[in-house]
Design a protein around this motif. Structure first.
Motif, mmCIF file in Angstrom:
data_model
loop_
_atom_site.group_PDB
_atom_site.id
_atom_site.type_symbol
_atom_site.label_atom_id
_atom_site.label_comp_id
_atom_site.label_asym_id
_atom_site.label_seq_id
_atom_site.Cartn_x
_atom_site.Cartn_y
_atom_site.Cartn_z
ATOM 1 N N GLY A 111 0.861 -1.395 0.074
ATOM 2 C CA GLY A 111 0.076 -0.023 0.110
ATOM 3 C C GLY A 111 0.859 1.485 -0.177
ATOM 4 N N MET A 112 2.009 1.267 0.738
ATOM 5 C CA MET A 112 2.716 2.556 0.876
ATOM 6 C C MET A 112 3.639 2.733 -0.373
ATOM 7 N N LEU A 113 3.958 1.437 -0.921
ATOM 8 C CA LEU A 113 4.610 1.613 -2.389
ATOM 9 C C LEU A 113 3.885 2.418 -3.538
ATOM 10 N N VAL A 114 2.718 1.701 -3.690
ATOM 11 C CA VAL A 114 1.947 1.995 -4.693
ATOM 12 C C VAL A 114 1.594 3.512 -4.556
ATOM 13 N N VAL A 115 1.009 3.930 -3.420
ATOM 14 C CA VAL A 115 0.441 5.235 -3.432
ATOM 15 C C VAL A 115 1.763 6.345 -3.636
ATOM 16 N N SER A 116 2.713 5.852 -2.937
ATOM 17 C CA SER A 116 3.915 6.678 -3.018
ATOM 18 C C SER A 116 4.392 7.098 -4.283
ATOM 19 N N LEU A 117 4.201 5.968 -5.331
ATOM 20 C CA LEU A 117 4.665 6.174 -6.863
ATOM 21 C C LEU A 117 3.479 6.998 -7.339
ATOM 22 N N VAL A 118 2.313 6.703 -7.060
ATOM 23 C CA VAL A 118 1.254 7.672 -7.816
ATOM 24 C C VAL A 118 1.219 9.155 -7.293
ATOM 25 N N VAL A 119 1.408 9.333 -5.944
ATOM 26 C CA VAL A 119 1.488 10.541 -5.451
ATOM 27 C C VAL A 119 2.789 11.614 -6.141
ATOM 28 N N GLY A 120 3.768 10.821 -6.454
ATOM 29 C CA GLY A 120 5.235 11.152 -6.731
ATOM 30 C C GLY A 120 4.714 11.915 -8.290
ATOM 31 N N GLN A 121 4.133 10.913 -9.002
ATOM 32 C CA GLN A 121 3.759 11.484 -10.374
ATOM 33 C C GLN A 121 2.719 12.611 -10.402
ATOM 34 N N ALA A 122 1.980 12.457 -9.505
ATOM 35 C CA ALA A 122 0.978 13.366 -9.697
ATOM 36 C C ALA A 122 1.550 14.737 -9.196
ATOM 37 N N VAL A 123 2.200 14.801 -7.945
ATOM 38 C CA VAL A 123 2.947 16.070 -7.606
ATOM 39 C C VAL A 123 3.805 16.582 -8.754
ATOM 40 N N SER A 124 4.620 15.886 -9.415
ATOM 41 C CA SER A 124 5.444 16.397 -10.522
ATOM 42 C C SER A 124 4.659 16.796 -11.597
ATOM 43 N N LYS A 125 3.512 16.516 -11.886
ATOM 44 C CA LYS A 125 2.410 16.827 -13.012
ATOM 45 C C LYS A 125 1.845 18.147 -12.714
ATOM 46 N N THR A 126 1.415 18.261 -11.382
ATOM 47 C CA THR A 126 0.456 19.390 -10.831
ATOM 48 C C THR A 126 1.328 20.565 -10.291
ATOM 49 N N GLY A 127 2.262 20.052 -9.495
ATOM 50 C CA GLY A 127 3.063 21.071 -8.815
ATOM 51 C C GLY A 127 2.207 21.305 -7.352
#
Length: 525
Positions: A332-348
């Motif tokens: 759970g920690m790994l999947v969410v961390s990867l998804v959130v990282g991509q989202a932050v990079s795209k949206t700031g």
């Protein structure tokens, strides 16, 4: 800070500050450096976990069972105490040099640990390892901060969550396999080829500007901070275990910790180049993510410590595969961390994620508090996924926000402080949860009339339990379930503090996004 001041700061970055005006890095260059950083982080995180399953064999060979806990404690103490010092040295004299030095120290400690012929030697050499490990963790984060703008950094930091998951699950398994099929000495020797790979990659691929600093090292501040941190870790290690919480030893350590940290705060306000600039805590975001990081460590290490105990004792899981029991939480920690990282990079945008993460983490603790004698492995796994998902929203975002809240010249201090708060939080979490768990188990067994059969019940293993009468076994299962209920109920309550801290975060634009190239100085955040 006005827009004109921001533009001026961007056009005239501070002289002599490593990474103040970084050369744009290609994705290929960053990926190459990341190989060395990931291997280094894996070494630092894996080494403390891999020793646990080998300890019975080590004690059998070296004897000295009375000093068993110090094999782990020496490493933990040295890591925690050296973390802020490594961060400051990197800021003053260059992150690459300090990082390479920490790798060398870690490898020397590993080689010596493998050569140990007595418990005394092993404890001393583990402390050397810990000194190097403190620099590994800080170096990885601060080098990332120097290479990659915060807007782009989030998508790379998901890899570190993967390393954490791999180390947590694979560490105990690797330790057992190496010990059974080779020798316990190789749990230390295996670090050497991996460390040499990290060393070679960093030397060849990492290019950072030279740093020349004439500032004097804050030796007095370093000593006071080291004494304070060491005292706190010893309190959480010994309290309720080796010494009673109200004993003169624990009270003396508490007094020493308080005096040292008060003295540290006094010194830091008066030296030219403080070890940990207290002004950083005037920045709202930095203070809030420090609190959140503390509570993440508190909850994570509490879960890692007590969930396997519940699953082995109550649910009958095999101790051999204890690392696999935590797989749902790490997934759970790994999947969410990867998804959130991509989202932050795209949206700031990032403020929403700590708010969601702390809420989900509190919810995960609350769900885990409902586990009982009749709860299935599937149910506990689902609840662990929820807790892991909450941590996934927070693990890398807290570091990202901490680094984005400071000037680039303080990147190492910001990284080390975030790491230190999480480490100290973990120590306090294990200590407090351990006291609550043992107290609840003991009280339940007394009420059931079985306390005499299971004296020291918080330490009773599955093999010992099977030798007892079925009625006592059943009572102990209920006692452990009650202990887990208490631990995670308090975890949920304490997590609410993190929820409140997340609400007070401000959405400060990440450096490196469109129109944010001028965000080189973030005064007053």
């Amino acid at each position: 800070m006005s827009q004109q001041q921001v533009e001026t700061a961007a056009e005239n970055p501070p002289a002599g500050v490593e990474g103040a005006d970084p050369t744009p890095r290609s994705p290929r260059e960053i990926r190459l450096v990341m190989i060395g950083l990931v291997v280094a982080m894996l070494l630092a995180m894996l080494d403390n976990l891999i020793v646990g399953t080998a300890m019975p064999t080590i004690v059998g060979d070296l004897h000295g069972a009375e000093h068993l806990s110090w094999v782990v404690t020496a490493y933990t103490l040295a890591t925690a105490a050296s973390t802020p010092i490594w961060g400051k040295l990197g800021d003053l004299y260059g992150r690459k040099g300090s990082f390479l030095t920490s790798i060398v120290i870690f490898l020397v400690g590993s080689a010596l640990s493998g050569l140990s012929q007595s418990m005394t030697q092993l404890i001393a050499f583990r402390a050397i390892q810990g000194l190097g490990a403190g620099g590994l963790m800080v170096g990885v984060m601060s080098i990332m901060g120097a290479l990659v703008a915060p807007r782009d950094r989030a998508k790379y930091q998901g890899m570190f969550a993967a390393v954490m998951a791999l180390a947590t699950v694979g560490g105990p398994l690797a330790g057992g396999f190496i010990t059974d099929h080779f020798s316990w000495h190789w749990i230390f020797y295996i670090n050497l080829p991996l460390g040499l790979v990290a060393l070679a990659v960093i030397v060849v691929t990492l290019k950072l500007p030279k740093v020349r600093s004439t500032a004097k090292i804050d030796y007095l501040g370093a000593v006071l901070l080291t004494v304070g941190i060491t005292s706190l870790v010893l309190i959480t290690t010994w309290g309720g275990q080796q010494y009673a919480w109200g004993s003169k030893e624990i009270l003396g350590l508490a007094a020493l910790a308080a005096a040292s940290l008060i003295g540290f705060c006094y010194v830091e306000q008066r030296v030219e180049e403080p070890m940990l600039p207290l002004a950083l805590f005037k920045k709202r975001n930095f203070s809030m993510v420090s609190i959140i990081g503390f509570i993440v460590g508190f909850s994570m290490f509490g879960a890692v410590t007590f969930l396997p105990l519940y699953q082995q004792t109550v649910q009958g899981a095999s101790a051999t595969n204890s690392g696999l029991l935590l797989m749902p939480m790490m997934f759970g920690m790994l999947v969410v961390s990867l998804v959130v990282g991509q989202a932050v990079s795209k949206t700031g945008k990032y403020r929403i994620y700590p708010m969601i993460g702390t809420t989900v983490m509190a919810g995960g603790c609350l769900l885990l508090s409902t586990l009982g004698v009749g709860s299935s492995s599937f149910t506990s796994a689902c609840f662990m996924v929820v807790l892991g998902a909450g941590m996934g929203f927070l693990m890398q975002i807290t570091m990202l926000v901490a680094q984005n809240s400071v000037e680039l010249k303080d990147m190492g201090v910001a990284s080390s402080t975030a790491t230190l708060f999480r480490t100290i939080g973990g120590s306090f979490g294990v200590a407090l949860f351990g006291a609550l768990f043992n107290d609840r188990v003991t009280a339940t067994m007394k009420a059931a009339g079985g306390s005499g059969a299971v004296k020291g019940s918080g330490q009773l293993g599955p093999a010992q339990l099977r030798k007892l009468d079925p009625a006592v076994q059943d009572a102990y299962h209920h006692a452990v379930s009650n202990g887990i209920h208490t631990v995670f109920l308090w975890g949920a309550v304490i997590s609410l503090v993190a929820v409140a801290a997340a609400v007070f975060l401000r959405e400060i634009p990440l450096r490196g996004g469109p129109g944010q190239q001028a965000e080189a100085q973030l005064e007053g955040i």
